[in-house]
Design a protein around this motif. Structure first.
Motif, PDB file in Angstrom:
ATOM      1  N   LEU A 262      40.598  48.692  46.844  1.00  0.00           N
ATOM      2  CA  LEU A 262      39.943  47.728  45.962  1.00  0.00           C
ATOM      3  C   LEU A 262      40.754  46.441  45.851  1.00  0.00           C
ATOM      4  N   ARG A 263      42.073  46.570  45.775  1.00  0.00           N
ATOM      5  CA  ARG A 263      42.921  45.373  45.684  1.00  0.00           C
ATOM      6  C   ARG A 263      42.687  44.451  46.886  1.00  0.00           C
ATOM      7  N   THR A 264      42.610  45.023  48.081  1.00  0.00           N
ATOM      8  CA  THR A 264      42.397  44.224  49.281  1.00  0.00           C
ATOM      9  C   THR A 264      41.036  43.548  49.255  1.00  0.00           C
ATOM     10  N   TRP A 265      40.004  44.266  48.799  1.00  0.00           N
ATOM     11  CA  TRP A 265      38.660  43.705  48.746  1.00  0.00           C
ATOM     12  C   TRP A 265      38.593  42.514  47.778  1.00  0.00           C
ATOM     13  N   VAL A 266      39.262  42.633  46.637  1.00  0.00           N
ATOM     14  CA  VAL A 266      39.330  41.509  45.701  1.00  0.00           C
ATOM     15  C   VAL A 266      40.062  40.331  46.345  1.00  0.00           C
ATOM     16  N   GLU A 267      41.153  40.620  47.039  1.00  0.00           N
ATOM     17  CA  GLU A 267      41.934  39.550  47.676  1.00  0.00           C
ATOM     18  C   GLU A 267      41.145  38.844  48.769  1.00  0.00           C
ATOM     19  N   VAL A 268      40.264  39.561  49.465  1.00  0.00           N
ATOM     20  CA  VAL A 268      39.402  38.927  50.467  1.00  0.00           C
ATOM     21  C   VAL A 268      38.614  37.794  49.829  1.00  0.00           C
ATOM     22  N   PHE A 269      38.065  38.054  48.650  1.00  0.00           N
ATOM     23  CA  PHE A 269      37.270  37.026  47.972  1.00  0.00           C
ATOM     24  C   PHE A 269      38.151  35.909  47.425  1.00  0.00           C
ATOM     25  N   ARG A 270      39.291  36.257  46.885  1.00  0.00           N
ATOM     26  CA  ARG A 270      40.194  35.212  46.380  1.00  0.00           C
ATOM     27  C   ARG A 270      40.651  34.277  47.506  1.00  0.00           C
ATOM     28  N   ASP A 271      40.758  34.822  48.712  1.00  0.00           N
ATOM     29  CA  ASP A 271      41.222  34.022  49.850  1.00  0.00           C
ATOM     30  C   ASP A 271      40.096  33.292  50.570  1.00  0.00           C
ATOM     31  N   LEU A 272      38.862  33.430  50.112  1.00  0.00           N
ATOM     32  CA  LEU A 272      37.729  32.853  50.835  1.00  0.00           C
ATOM     33  C   LEU A 272      37.827  31.338  51.039  1.00  0.00           C
ATOM     34  N   PRO A 273      38.285  30.555  50.057  1.00  0.00           N
ATOM     35  CA  PRO A 273      38.361  29.104  50.319  1.00  0.00           C
ATOM     36  C   PRO A 273      39.220  28.762  51.533  1.00  0.00           C
ATOM     37  N   VAL A 274      40.373  29.430  51.664  1.00  0.00           N
ATOM     38  CA  VAL A 274      41.260  29.171  52.802  1.00  0.00           C
ATOM     39  C   VAL A 274      40.648  29.705  54.083  1.00  0.00           C
ATOM     40  N   LEU A 275      40.106  30.915  54.024  1.00  0.00           N
ATOM     41  CA  LEU A 275      39.522  31.534  55.205  1.00  0.00           C
ATOM     42  C   LEU A 275      38.304  30.746  55.687  1.00  0.00           C
ATOM     43  N   ALA A 276      37.477  30.307  54.741  1.00  0.00           N
ATOM     44  CA  ALA A 276      36.295  29.533  55.117  1.00  0.00           C
ATOM     45  C   ALA A 276      36.693  28.229  55.804  1.00  0.00           C
ATOM     46  N   LYS A 277      37.684  27.563  55.262  1.00  0.00           N
ATOM     47  CA  LYS A 277      38.142  26.306  55.862  1.00  0.00           C
ATOM     48  C   LYS A 277      38.652  26.545  57.280  1.00  0.00           C
ATOM     49  N   GLU A 278      39.346  27.666  57.476  1.00  0.00           N
ATOM     50  CA  GLU A 278      39.875  28.001  58.802  1.00  0.00           C
ATOM     51  C   GLU A 278      38.765  28.098  59.838  1.00  0.00           C
ATOM     52  N   TYR A 279      37.600  28.596  59.415  1.00  0.00           N
ATOM     53  CA  TYR A 279      36.493  28.796  60.350  1.00  0.00           C
ATOM     54  C   TYR A 279      35.447  27.679  60.284  1.00  0.00           C
ATOM     55  N   GLY A 280      35.731  26.625  59.528  1.00  0.00           N
ATOM     56  CA  GLY A 280      34.835  25.478  59.509  1.00  0.00           C
ATOM     57  C   GLY A 280      33.728  25.538  58.481  1.00  0.00           C
ATOM     58  N   TYR A 281      33.905  26.344  57.428  1.00  0.00           N
ATOM     59  CA  TYR A 281      32.899  26.455  56.370  1.00  0.00           C
ATOM     60  C   TYR A 281      33.504  26.009  55.047  1.00  0.00           C
ATOM     61  N   SER A 282      32.666  25.908  54.036  1.00  0.00           N
ATOM     62  CA  SER A 282      33.135  25.482  52.717  1.00  0.00           C
ATOM     63  C   SER A 282      32.731  26.494  51.661  1.00  0.00           C
ATOM     64  N   ILE A 283      33.721  27.158  51.098  1.00  0.00           N
ATOM     65  CA  ILE A 283      33.545  28.022  49.926  1.00  0.00           C
ATOM     66  C   ILE A 283      34.648  27.630  48.956  1.00  0.00           C
ATOM     67  N   THR A 284      34.279  27.188  47.769  1.00  0.00           N
ATOM     68  CA  THR A 284      35.246  26.625  46.834  1.00  0.00           C
ATOM     69  C   THR A 284      35.811  27.682  45.887  1.00  0.00           C
ATOM     70  N   ASP A 285      36.883  27.318  45.192  1.00  0.00           N
ATOM     71  CA  ASP A 285      37.429  28.191  44.149  1.00  0.00           C
ATOM     72  C   ASP A 285      36.384  28.448  43.068  1.00  0.00           C
ATOM     73  N   GLN A 286      35.583  27.442  42.752  1.00  0.00           N
ATOM     74  CA  GLN A 286      34.521  27.622  41.768  1.00  0.00           C
ATOM     75  C   GLN A 286      33.495  28.644  42.242  1.00  0.00           C
ATOM     76  N   ASP A 287      33.137  28.601  43.520  1.00  0.00           N
ATOM     77  CA  ASP A 287      32.238  29.612  44.087  1.00  0.00           C
ATOM     78  C   ASP A 287      32.826  31.009  43.936  1.00  0.00           C
ATOM     79  N   VAL A 288      34.112  31.146  44.230  1.00  0.00           N
ATOM     80  CA  VAL A 288      34.770  32.452  44.153  1.00  0.00           C
ATOM     81  C   VAL A 288      34.767  32.981  42.723  1.00  0.00           C
ATOM     82  N   ARG A 289      35.067  32.119  41.758  1.00  0.00           N
ATOM     83  CA  ARG A 289      35.066  32.554  40.360  1.00  0.00           C
ATOM     84  C   ARG A 289      33.675  33.036  39.940  1.00  0.00           C
TER      85      ARG A 289
END
Length: 304
Positions: A262-289
């Motif tokens: 579960l900890r890893t699954w939560v971290e996947v979402f917390r890391d989405l802004p960085v991961l999305a940027k790496e792949y050319g997409y936009s997911i913001t911290d506000q989206d994650v919250r």
């Protein structure tokens, strides 16, 4: 706030050992020897395990419910009414952490009255349907449940996506929630698993036209493990199509624990802004919250 919108007391393999062999043969992470059922499940111990895992991971609330497979797989250790009452009792004892939905097959005699009692007497906050047992959410038997949920302003969460034998897949297509969303616009409908990888496009297309549909992301652990780029692209597509305010985080634990902690699954979402940027997409911290808990808090009427 982090809210897990999909959690069970026991996995399907713990409650129904007959799915473990076909699940293992299909490569399902739901099935395995460690899911061997206890002769009489220990509710207090399982409740303590759930709270400890939430504490370790930083999950503030979890929605817990029964998936009623009884008319397809045979009855479990407890009757459906008894297991729902156990779920409600556990949520009441941990009212600051757990929220209970009622889980019942709408075809059962007395199911609608059980839903009413769950809402009005036991403090439950929604309903769980699992069409893999042989009904469609658009069947006439299901309509009174959507109507009652709308009157009480609580959501109906419904499984979408394929299921392991001997459960059925075709009855779990997202299209069967389209009519219910149209006819009961006051009822919030949570498409659990967002159709999975098989039918997520169908789920998203329906949600685009039906604003009372929410997409829920449990079981997407597999998609992340298979192809992170495709996982991020899919989430970005969902966000860009219906907005992050109609997407919610969930785990489907304990069955998916083998796929990812579960900890890893939560971290996947917390890391989405960085991961999305790496792949050319936009997911913001506000989206994650919003996805991790803000949207669930709104749907469930929780104070953030």
């Amino acid at each position: 706030m982090i809210v897990d919108m999909h959690r069970h007391l026991w996995s399907v393999a713990e409650r129904y050992p007959q799915v473990r062999i076909p699940g293992a043969e299909a490569g399902s992470l739901h099935a395995g020897a460690e899911d061997a059922p206890e002769p009489i499940p220990d509710l207090e111990r399982r409740g303590a395990e759930i709270i400890a895992e939430m504490d370790e991971t930083g999950v503030d609330r979890s929605v817990i419910f029964l998936a009623d497979y009884g008319l397809r797989l045979g009855e479990g250790t407890f009757t459906v009414e008894a297991e729902n009452r156990l779920t409600a009792d556990l949520a009441r004892r941990h009212s600051d952490r757990l929220i209970a939905f009622l889980g019942v097959d709408p075809r059962r005699p007395g199911a609608l009255e059980l839903f009413r009692r769950g809402l009005e007497e036991w403090g439950m906050r929604g309903m769980k349907m699992h069409p893999s047992v042989g009904f469609r959410p658009s069947d006439p038997e299901c309509r009174p449940f959507f109507e009652l949920a709308g009157r009480h302003r609580v959501p109906i969460a419904c499984h979408t996506g394929p299921m392991v034998s001997p459960l059925l897949s075709h009855t779990c297509q997202p299209i069967y929630l389209d009519e219910m969303a149209a006819d009961y616009p006051e009822t919030t409908i949570i498409m659990q698993h967002a159709g999975q990888q098989a039918w997520w496009r169908e789920a998203l297309n329906i949600a685009f036209w039906k604003p009372n549909i929410i997409l829920e992301l449990s079981m997407w652990q597999w998609a992340y493990l298979q192809d992170r780029r495709e996982f991020v692209a899919t989430l970005a597509r969902m966000k860009d199509t219906i907005g992050s305010e109609r997407i919610v985080f969930a785990s489907d634990f304990p069955g998916l624990r083998r796929a990812m902690p579960l900890r890893t699954w939560v971290e996947v979402f917390r890391d989405l802004p960085v991961l999305a940027k790496e792949y050319g997409y936009s997911i913001t911290d506000q989206d994650v919250r919003a996805i991790l808990g803000g949207n669930a808090a709104r749907i469930l009427g929780l104070a953030e």
